[in-house]
Design a protein around this motif. Structure first.
Motif, PDB file in Angstrom:
ATOM      1  N   LEU A  81       0.683  -1.106   0.075  1.00 44.49           N
ATOM      2  CA  LEU A  81      -0.092  -0.131   0.182  1.00 44.49           C
ATOM      3  C   LEU A  81       0.878   1.214   0.030  1.00 44.49           C
ATOM      4  O   LEU A  81       1.826   1.425   0.905  1.00 44.49           O
ATOM      5  N   TYR A 110      -1.266  -1.202  -4.289  1.00 47.78           N
ATOM      6  CA  TYR A 110      -2.326  -0.195  -4.064  1.00 47.78           C
ATOM      7  C   TYR A 110      -1.841   1.083  -3.804  1.00 47.78           C
ATOM      8  O   TYR A 110      -1.026   1.066  -2.855  1.00 47.78           O
ATOM      9  N   THR A 160      -3.037  -0.461  -8.736  1.00 44.85           N
ATOM     10  CA  THR A 160      -4.376  -0.058  -8.529  1.00 44.85           C
ATOM     11  C   THR A 160      -4.379   1.380  -7.865  1.00 44.85           C
ATOM     12  O   THR A 160      -3.902   1.475  -6.684  1.00 44.85           O
ATOM     13  N   GLN A 178      -8.851  -3.946   1.657  1.00 44.62           N
ATOM     14  CA  GLN A 178      -7.630  -4.632   0.929  1.00 44.62           C
ATOM     15  C   GLN A 178      -6.493  -5.343   2.056  1.00 44.62           C
ATOM     16  O   GLN A 178      -5.469  -5.861   1.645  1.00 44.62           O
TER      17      GLN A 178
END
Length: 215
Positions: free
Chosen positions: A83, A104, A129, A142
């Motif tokens: 992340l 992400y 993403t 997530q």
């Protein structure tokens, strides 16, 4: 960086090594990702200097040596889910995409996310993403993440992000007041809590809550 002349490329990589980026895998990825597309307008010609540059929405693209140091500290493995809080130009996420299984990246500015997505598509980076969201809350749907990187400074490592870090995971985050010296912190989550390492002084824009105004 394939279009660069060898001397410029060599100077660029030498600048990174001299600032402490020594991980061969990280250096190789930085060499493979052209910083040019992530810069805009009159600043594009300075893409290969080791300096931060302005981008839209009052944000900056971090200097390459800081990107390298943060990436190196994150110790990303090929199977990791990462992340990133603070998409910005998208440059850091592009670097991470070559090291991790899935990235992400979230940003409070819809314009930055939109422009970053276009670059990711043009560079054929399908494992990123990009989402417009309040990054201070992370991405609970997530979680957990193997690695978390924050590219804006918080007063303390944000609780929601710590909670979304997998046991054994690592988070790298700048900590400190926005108008004073900040410190880059590496956090490791253990079975019993969190371990903190101070890495080096840095300077980042502050981590803000809420969504940014569309620009």
């Amino acid at each position: 960086m394939s279009g660069l002349d060898p001397e410029t490329k060599m100077q660029f990589l030498f600048a990174l090594r001299s600032k402490g980026v020594t991980d061969a895998r990280v250096l190789s990825v930085i060499e493979s990702i052209d910083r040019g597309p992530f810069t805009r307008g009159i600043f594009a010609q300075r893409a290969y200097e080791d300096m931060p540059l302005p981008i839209a929405c009052g944000q900056t693209i971090s200097q390459p040596s800081v990107v390298g140091i943060m990436t190196q500290a994150l110790q990303v493995n090929p199977r990791d889910k990462v992340l990133e809080v603070g998409t910005g130009s998208g440059y850091q996420a592009a670097i991470l995409s070559k090291l991790a299984r899935r990235v992400y990246t979230v940003d409070r500015h819809a314009r930055l996310v939109r422009e970053a997505r276009e670059i990711f598509e043009s560079l054929h980076l399908p494992n990123i993403t990009a989402i417009t969201a309040d990054g201070s809350h992370g991405l609970p749907e997530q979680a957990p993440f193997d690695r978390i990187i924050v590219t804006a400074a918080a007063e303390d490592p944000p609780g929601p992000l710590l909670a979304q870090l997998r046991i054994g995971g690592i988070m790298v985050v700048p900590v400190g007041q926005s108008d004073t010296v900040q410190t880059l912190i590496r956090v490791r989550r253990t079975e019993t809590g969190y371990e903190y390492d101070e890495l080096r002084p840095v300077r980042f824009v502050p981590l803000l809550e809420g969504l940014g105004k569309e620009g």
